[in-house]
Design a protein around this motif. Structure first.
Motif, short mmCIF file in Angstrom:
data_model
loop_
_atom_site.label_atom_id
_atom_site.label_comp_id
_atom_site.label_asym_id
_atom_site.label_seq_id
_atom_site.Cartn_x
_atom_site.Cartn_y
_atom_site.Cartn_z
N ASP A 1 0.83 -1.20 0.00
CA ASP A 1 0.00 0.00 0.00
C ASP A 1 0.87 1.25 0.00
O ASP A 1 1.47 1.60 1.01
N ARG A 2 1.02 1.89 -1.16
CA ARG A 2 1.73 3.17 -1.31
C ARG A 2 3.20 3.11 -0.87
O ARG A 2 3.73 4.10 -0.38
N VAL A 3 3.85 1.99 -1.04
CA VAL A 3 5.27 1.88 -0.69
C VAL A 3 6.07 2.66 -1.73
O VAL A 3 5.93 2.44 -2.94
N SER B 1 -0.24 -1.35 -5.02
CA SER B 1 -1.25 -0.33 -5.30
C SER B 1 -0.74 0.57 -6.41
O SER B 1 0.46 0.68 -6.65
N GLU B 2 -1.66 1.24 -7.07
CA GLU B 2 -1.29 2.08 -8.22
C GLU B 2 -0.46 3.30 -7.83
O GLU B 2 0.15 3.93 -8.68
N ASP B 3 -0.47 3.63 -6.53
CA ASP B 3 0.32 4.78 -6.07
C ASP B 3 1.60 4.36 -5.35
O ASP B 3 2.20 5.14 -4.61
N CYS C 1 1.40 -7.80 -9.75
CA CYS C 1 0.17 -7.19 -10.24
C CYS C 1 0.10 -5.76 -9.70
O CYS C 1 0.38 -5.53 -8.53
N VAL C 2 -0.26 -4.81 -10.55
CA VAL C 2 -0.43 -3.41 -10.13
C VAL C 2 -1.89 -3.05 -10.33
O VAL C 2 -2.39 -3.07 -11.47
N GLY D 1 6.04 5.95 5.85
CA GLY D 1 5.79 6.94 6.91
C GLY D 1 4.42 6.83 7.55
O GLY D 1 4.24 7.16 8.72
N GLN D 2 3.44 6.35 6.79
CA GLN D 2 2.06 6.36 7.26
C GLN D 2 1.47 4.98 7.52
O GLN D 2 0.38 4.87 8.08
N GLY D 3 2.15 3.94 7.10
CA GLY D 3 1.61 2.60 7.29
C GLY D 3 0.47 2.31 6.33
O GLY D 3 0.28 3.00 5.33
N VAL D 4 -0.31 1.30 6.65
CA VAL D 4 -1.47 0.93 5.83
C VAL D 4 -2.59 1.93 6.11
O VAL D 4 -2.90 2.21 7.27
#
Length: 240
Positions: A103-105, A129-131, A154-155, A200-203
């Motif tokens: 997730d947003r890595v 994730s796409e970001d 997979c993205v 920085g923000q986690g999941v």
């Protein structure tokens, strides 16, 4: 041999350093002998670019050192690069047992480490994730050390991925520190997926709400672990 930086072919290849053109052409660049050997095993190479006089089994473009320096990502490039085709990264493995979700890595080194670790522990797929950072970012490619050509990646929208996995009977675990249980309290199951979050923000909360379980890794002294390290511990703990 191409010696001019103004050559139209070279200009088109240089564009592949930008995500926009990589996505448009469905191609990307790799650099160095090791990555080329890994790409060759999967028949992913479209063209070799080299300063060597050697002939290769693939279509080969011979260039001067000056041109190679322009195309390469590193300051002292190896004498060989390649243009590779992108894989189709839009499909989830339907019959898998182990999945790693990102997730947003954003850090290329973390993504590379997680991919290599997932491959080492026999995970069926890594879903980004796409970001997340671009899969074909040159730093990501180098960090994978060739795992990019072996790991199924997979993205896609992570919410859609989680909903799909749950329908396939996969238990989805979100990693977090709030309202979570120790990793040691969970038993190994046939089908499991683990969501690792942004550095920085986690999941994010929206993703956590979709997970059936929340887990954390008990640690001492420090506040948190690097996401690459945390994913390695988690994947090792819940191997097939």
């Amino acid at each position: 041999m191409i010696t001019s930086l103004q050559n139209e072919t070279i200009k088109e290849i240089v564009k592949l350093k930008q995500k926009k053109y990589r996505d448009e052409k469905k191609m990307f660049l790799i650099e160095g002998f090791h990555l080329i050997e890994e790409a060759r095993k999967k028949h992913s190479i479209l063209q070799i670019i080299t300063t060597l006089s050697d002939d290769f089994e693939e279509e080969t473009l011979h260039v001067s050192q000056n041109v190679m320096n322009k195309l390469a990502f590193t300051r002292s490039p190896q004498p060989i690069m390649a243009i590779c085709r992108q894989n189709n990264h839009s499909l989830i493995v339907e019959d898998g047992q182990r999945y790693l979700l990102l997730d947003r890595v954003q850090d290329p080194g973390n993504v590379g480490t997680m991919m290599r670790t997932a491959l080492a522990f026999g995970y069926d797929q890594m879903i980004m994730s796409e970001d997340c950072v671009d899969l074909y970012n040159d730093k990501v490619i180098r960090a994978t050390q060739g795992a990019l050509f072996q790991m199924n990646v997979c993205v896609m929208n992570l919410k859609d991925a989680i909903v799909f996995l749950k329908h396939q009977g996969v238990d989805v675990y979100g990693t977090c520190l709030r309202d979570a249980s120790s990793i040691e309290t969970y038993q190994v199951k046939d089908k499991m997926a683990f969501v690792m979050g942004n550095e920085g923000q986690g999941v994010c909360d929206e993703i956590l709400e979709l997970c059936q379980h929340r887990l954390y890794i008990p640690i001492q002294t420090v506040e948190s672990l690097n996401v690459g390290i945390a994913s390695a511990i988690t994947m090792y703990h819940f191997q097939k």
